[in-house]
Motif scaffolding. Structure first.
Motif, mmCIF file in Angstrom:
data_model
loop_
_atom_site.group_PDB
_atom_site.id
_atom_site.type_symbol
_atom_site.label_atom_id
_atom_site.label_comp_id
_atom_site.label_asym_id
_atom_site.label_seq_id
_atom_site.Cartn_x
_atom_site.Cartn_y
_atom_site.Cartn_z
ATOM 1 N N MET A 29 0.835 -1.209 0.000
ATOM 2 C CA MET A 29 0.000 0.000 0.000
ATOM 3 C C MET A 29 0.863 1.250 0.000
ATOM 4 O O MET A 29 0.599 2.204 -0.743
ATOM 5 C CB MET A 29 -0.895 0.015 1.248
ATOM 6 C CG MET A 29 -2.295 -0.485 1.006
ATOM 7 S SD MET A 29 -3.348 -0.145 2.433
ATOM 8 C CE MET A 29 -2.851 -1.438 3.540
ATOM 9 N N GLU A 50 -4.698 3.398 -7.225
ATOM 10 C CA GLU A 50 -5.756 3.534 -6.230
ATOM 11 C C GLU A 50 -6.463 2.196 -6.006
ATOM 12 O O GLU A 50 -6.716 1.786 -4.869
ATOM 13 C CB GLU A 50 -6.759 4.603 -6.659
ATOM 14 C CG GLU A 50 -7.855 4.744 -5.624
ATOM 15 C CD GLU A 50 -8.863 5.833 -5.941
ATOM 16 O OE1 GLU A 50 -8.472 6.862 -6.505
ATOM 17 O OE2 GLU A 50 -10.039 5.624 -5.596
ATOM 18 N N ALA A 53 -4.257 -0.161 -4.048
ATOM 19 C CA ALA A 53 -4.197 0.194 -2.633
ATOM 20 C C ALA A 53 -5.481 -0.217 -1.908
ATOM 21 O O ALA A 53 -5.432 -0.721 -0.783
ATOM 22 C CB ALA A 53 -3.962 1.697 -2.487
ATOM 23 N N ARG A 54 -6.624 -0.037 -2.580
ATOM 24 C CA ARG A 54 -7.901 -0.402 -1.953
ATOM 25 C C ARG A 54 -7.964 -1.898 -1.669
ATOM 26 O O ARG A 54 -8.332 -2.322 -0.575
ATOM 27 C CB ARG A 54 -9.064 0.007 -2.849
ATOM 28 C CG ARG A 54 -9.526 1.439 -2.645
ATOM 29 C CD ARG A 54 -10.847 1.691 -3.338
ATOM 30 N NE ARG A 54 -10.723 1.720 -4.793
ATOM 31 C CZ ARG A 54 -11.297 0.859 -5.615
ATOM 32 N NH1 ARG A 54 -12.038 -0.124 -5.139
ATOM 33 N NH2 ARG A 54 -11.134 0.954 -6.913
ATOM 34 N N TYR A 55 -7.575 -2.712 -2.669
ATOM 35 C CA TYR A 55 -7.641 -4.157 -2.469
ATOM 36 C C TYR A 55 -6.613 -4.617 -1.433
ATOM 37 O O TYR A 55 -6.870 -5.536 -0.654
ATOM 38 C CB TYR A 55 -7.453 -4.890 -3.799
ATOM 39 C CG TYR A 55 -8.601 -4.648 -4.765
ATOM 40 C CD1 TYR A 55 -9.850 -4.250 -4.282
ATOM 41 C CD2 TYR A 55 -8.447 -4.798 -6.124
ATOM 42 C CE1 TYR A 55 -10.907 -4.013 -5.146
ATOM 43 C CE2 TYR A 55 -9.500 -4.563 -6.999
ATOM 44 C CZ TYR A 55 -10.727 -4.159 -6.500
ATOM 45 O OH TYR A 55 -11.772 -3.918 -7.348
ATOM 46 N N LEU A 57 -5.774 -2.870 1.076
ATOM 47 C CA LEU A 57 -6.371 -2.508 2.369
ATOM 48 C C LEU A 57 -7.329 -3.604 2.821
ATOM 49 O O LEU A 57 -7.322 -4.005 3.989
ATOM 50 C CB LEU A 57 -7.107 -1.172 2.269
ATOM 51 C CG LEU A 57 -7.835 -0.735 3.552
ATOM 52 C CD1 LEU A 57 -6.834 -0.393 4.651
ATOM 53 C CD2 LEU A 57 -8.745 0.464 3.308
ATOM 54 N N VAL A 58 -8.142 -4.107 1.890
ATOM 55 C CA VAL A 58 -9.061 -5.192 2.241
ATOM 56 C C VAL A 58 -8.255 -6.400 2.739
ATOM 57 O O VAL A 58 -8.555 -6.980 3.789
ATOM 58 C CB VAL A 58 -9.926 -5.594 1.024
ATOM 59 C CG1 VAL A 58 -10.800 -6.779 1.372
ATOM 60 C CG2 VAL A 58 -10.777 -4.420 0.566
ATOM 61 N N SER A 60 -5.148 -6.508 3.959
ATOM 62 C CA SER A 60 -4.470 -6.306 5.246
ATOM 63 C C SER A 60 -5.476 -6.281 6.386
ATOM 64 O O SER A 60 -5.183 -6.742 7.487
ATOM 65 C CB SER A 60 -3.635 -5.029 5.220
ATOM 66 O OG SER A 60 -4.454 -3.923 4.971
ATOM 67 N N VAL A 133 -9.428 -11.452 -5.180
ATOM 68 C CA VAL A 133 -9.533 -10.348 -4.217
ATOM 69 C C VAL A 133 -10.474 -10.756 -3.080
ATOM 70 O O VAL A 133 -10.171 -10.576 -1.905
ATOM 71 C CB VAL A 133 -10.039 -9.067 -4.895
ATOM 72 C CG1 VAL A 133 -10.109 -7.925 -3.890
ATOM 73 C CG2 VAL A 133 -9.141 -8.683 -6.063
ATOM 74 N N TYR A 134 -11.615 -11.363 -3.462
ATOM 75 C CA TYR A 134 -12.586 -11.772 -2.439
ATOM 76 C C TYR A 134 -12.074 -12.930 -1.584
ATOM 77 O O TYR A 134 -12.545 -13.135 -0.470
ATOM 78 C CB TYR A 134 -13.897 -12.226 -3.097
ATOM 79 C CG TYR A 134 -14.630 -11.131 -3.842
ATOM 80 C CD1 TYR A 134 -14.826 -9.886 -3.246
ATOM 81 C CD2 TYR A 134 -15.143 -11.347 -5.112
ATOM 82 C CE1 TYR A 134 -15.498 -8.888 -3.930
ATOM 83 C CE2 TYR A 134 -15.824 -10.355 -5.796
ATOM 84 C CZ TYR A 134 -15.994 -9.129 -5.205
ATOM 85 O OH TYR A 134 -16.663 -8.144 -5.868
#
Lengths: 170, 419
Positions: A29, A50, A53-55, A57-58, A60, A133-134
């Motif tokens: 990130m 962006e 970084a969002r994924y 964050l999920v 982490s 990602v999920y």
């Protein structure tokens, strides 16, 4: 080797792997957003930073949540439980970990179902298959499930060596 | 159904189930009862954390933790000492002022308490200050950590209430400064009653020298807040810049940390943030339920049928915030209370930025009201004093902060002072 020791070991081993994974997501990130700023200021804006970084964050969040669960760091209202005598307190602790385990099982099942439903979806800019990602949600739930079984065993058999009580990040 | 949701939530909380899991399980109970497919649980948990604005949360925590460990807090204390140390009870003023400086770097109350406490407590002991009072003053100054920007609770509020983080930050300076001044006045009063000693002589030269030493730390808020307020970067980017900056300062300028220590701090902060983010994740399920059945609007209508006077309603809400803060940790209380109150606040015509400040300042006071009082625990760990001792000494400071809170609740209703 008895089953308690095996679970204890599994819980510990997974945790040490996850510690590295979490660390990498944080570094990832920092790198992505630093690059985003540098590229926007000096070159052309990046399209993927962006989203990455969002994924991360999920990832982490859920990976870190397993570490926090193992170390008993999740915020709970404990002053009422602590007011009970030791015997009752133990039962309440077991109940609490059991209820948490129920939640984790639900998340594993519906997390995997959700991954299957989104099997062909890809992310907007990285073209990343969304199921990966999920995946962190059911994955972290499995890990927390193992930790919760370990926790319950620790409450029942407190004299085992290598308990998680008082464990710190090292 | 509302009853099932709240009753099961409180029951689970009292059983000692972690807040995040209690939120999830009570929401799942409602979903099963209403026959709604549970796929929404994982979907909402993902959506709740998949947010660019929330990236500011881990990194303001990390930046604060990095700065708290290194020499930055020491230098800030030295700088504050050179300005006010010469006064009677000057070290108390230094404690508050250093807390305010550090609040402008860190986004959390505990980090602020730890940073100032670790540096100042030995000095306060040596100079014969009352230990319990000093510990409680440091804990009370720690509350300013979330009021003066950057602030993790403000980011959470901004995301939940869909408000501008920058505007909340900007409006945090005034109440934060007011809290600091109030604490200083109380501390000076105590200093005179207890005849505390004076510190070193006042010297401009010393101020200048310590200012240069502390410059690296003092530049942090200038860079991050300057960047946010000029619109040069987003709060999330600013948080990452703060991390990069604190890494540069501690690795290359003060050289006070080894790489291994930094790895450890990153892992710790990752856990601290994921505890908050995990609550965000599961509360996304609950907020879906709240929105789907219009529960906050029903609560708002119920309250408004009793009274529509904003002064009375804000008074009651502030009381609820304070009581919640006694029993709950700041972030979890904020995440739970905010969506419930928003429609009501909208209906009585109170600015949502103003309400965000009330929420943050009100819950920051919860950091020093036991049984759940993170700053007291940090202060107790640093000083070795019992929570009971520190709690008894905190009363005057608590009353001071409550006064500021009620000024903050009512003054902006009479004078336009929210930017």
């Amino acid at each position: 080797m008895n089953i308690i020791l095996i679970i204890q070991k599994v819980s510990h081993k997974i945790d040490s792997v996850i510690k590295y994974m979490t660390f990498l997501t944080i570094i990832g990130m920092i790198t992505a957003i630093t690059m985003q700023i540098v590229f926007r200021v000096f070159f052309n804006a990046l399209s993927w930073s962006e989203e990455a970084a969002r994924y991360l964050l999920v990832w982490s969040t859920f990976l870190g949540a397993t570490m926090a669960y193992r170390r008993g760091m999740h915020i709970a209202v404990t002053f009422i439980v602590e007011a009970f005598p030791a015997g009752t307190r133990k039962i309440l602790q077991i109940l609490s970990h059991f209820l948490a385990a129920v939640f984790f099982i639900i998340i594993v099942y519906y997390g995997i179902r959700y991954m299957q439903m989104q099997a062909i979806q890809v992310s907007a800019s990285l073209r990343l298959p969304m199921k990966y990602v999920y995946a962190v949600i059911p994955f972290s739930a499995i890990v927390m499930g193992i930790h919760s079984v370990n926790k319950i065993l620790e409450v029942i058999f407190p004299s085992q060596p290598g308990n998680t009580a008082g464990e710190e990040v090292s | 159904m509302t009853l099932v949701l709240f009753a099961s939530f409180f029951l689970l909380l009292l059983l000692g189930v972690p807040v995040a899991i209690a939120i999830a399980l009570s929401s799942i109970t409602v979903l099963i009862r209403e026959g709604i497919p549970l796929l929404i649980v994982t979907q909402r948990m993902f959506a709740g954390t998949d947010s660019f604005a929330l990236i500011a949360v881990p990194f303001f925590i990390l930046a604060g933790d990095l700065m708290a460990k290194g020499k930055v807090s020491e230098k800030l204390v030295d700088f504050a000492d050179s300005i006010f140390g010469f006064l009677k009870g000057g070290l108390s003023i230094v404690a508050v002022l250093a807390g305010m400086f550090f609040a402008a770097i860190s986004g959390s109350g505990a980090a602020t308490t730890a940073a100032v406490g670790t540096t100042l407590v030995p000095e306060l002991k040596r100079k014969g200050y009352n230990e319990a009072s000093s510990a409680s003053l440091i804990a009370a100054s720690g509350t300013i950590g979330v009021v003066i920007p950057p602030s993790v609770p403000m980011i959470l509020y901004a995301v939940i209430a869909d408000q501008s983080v920058a505007r909340l930050f900007l409006n945090g300076f005034l109440p934060g400064t007011l809290m600091g001044i109030t604490l200083i006045i109380i501390a000076i009063n105590q200093a005179y009653r207890r005849n505390y000693p004076k510190g070193a002589e006042f010297s401009i030269k010393n101020i200048f020298k310590t200012f240069i030493d502390a410059l690296w730390g003092l530049l942090t808020p200038v860079i991050i807040l300057g960047g946010i307020f000029t619109g040069y970067f987003t709060p999330s980017e600013a948080a990452v810049i703060a991390v990069n900056w604190s890494l540069i300062v501690s690795l290359f300028i003060y050289r006070d940390m080894k790489l291994k220590e930094i790895v450890k701090i990153i892992s710790r902060s990752a856990m601290t943030m994921s505890v908050i983010m995990f609550i965000i994740a599961t509360s996304a399920i609950m907020s879906w339920i709240l929105a789907n059945w219009n529960i906050p609007s029903i609560i708002a209508a119920g309250v408004l049928s009793l009274s529509s006077n904003p002064y009375i309603i804000l008074f009651l809400i502030t009381l609820i915030i304070l009581v919640t803060g006694v029993f709950m940790e700041t972030a979890s209380a904020l995440i739970i209370l905010t969506p419930v109150f928003l429609p009501l606040i909208n209906q009585i015509g109170v600015d949502l930025i103003h309400f965000g400040l009330i929420m943050v300042v009100g819950l920051s006071i919860g950091m020093i009201t036991p049984p759940v009082a993170i700053n007291l625990y940090v202060a107790s760990t640093i000083t070795g004093l019992s929570i009971e001792k520190i709690t008894r000494a905190i009363l005057p400071f608590l009353l001071g902060l409550l006064t500021v809170l009620f000024l903050l609740v009512y003054l902006p209703l009479m004078i336009p002072m929210i930017f």
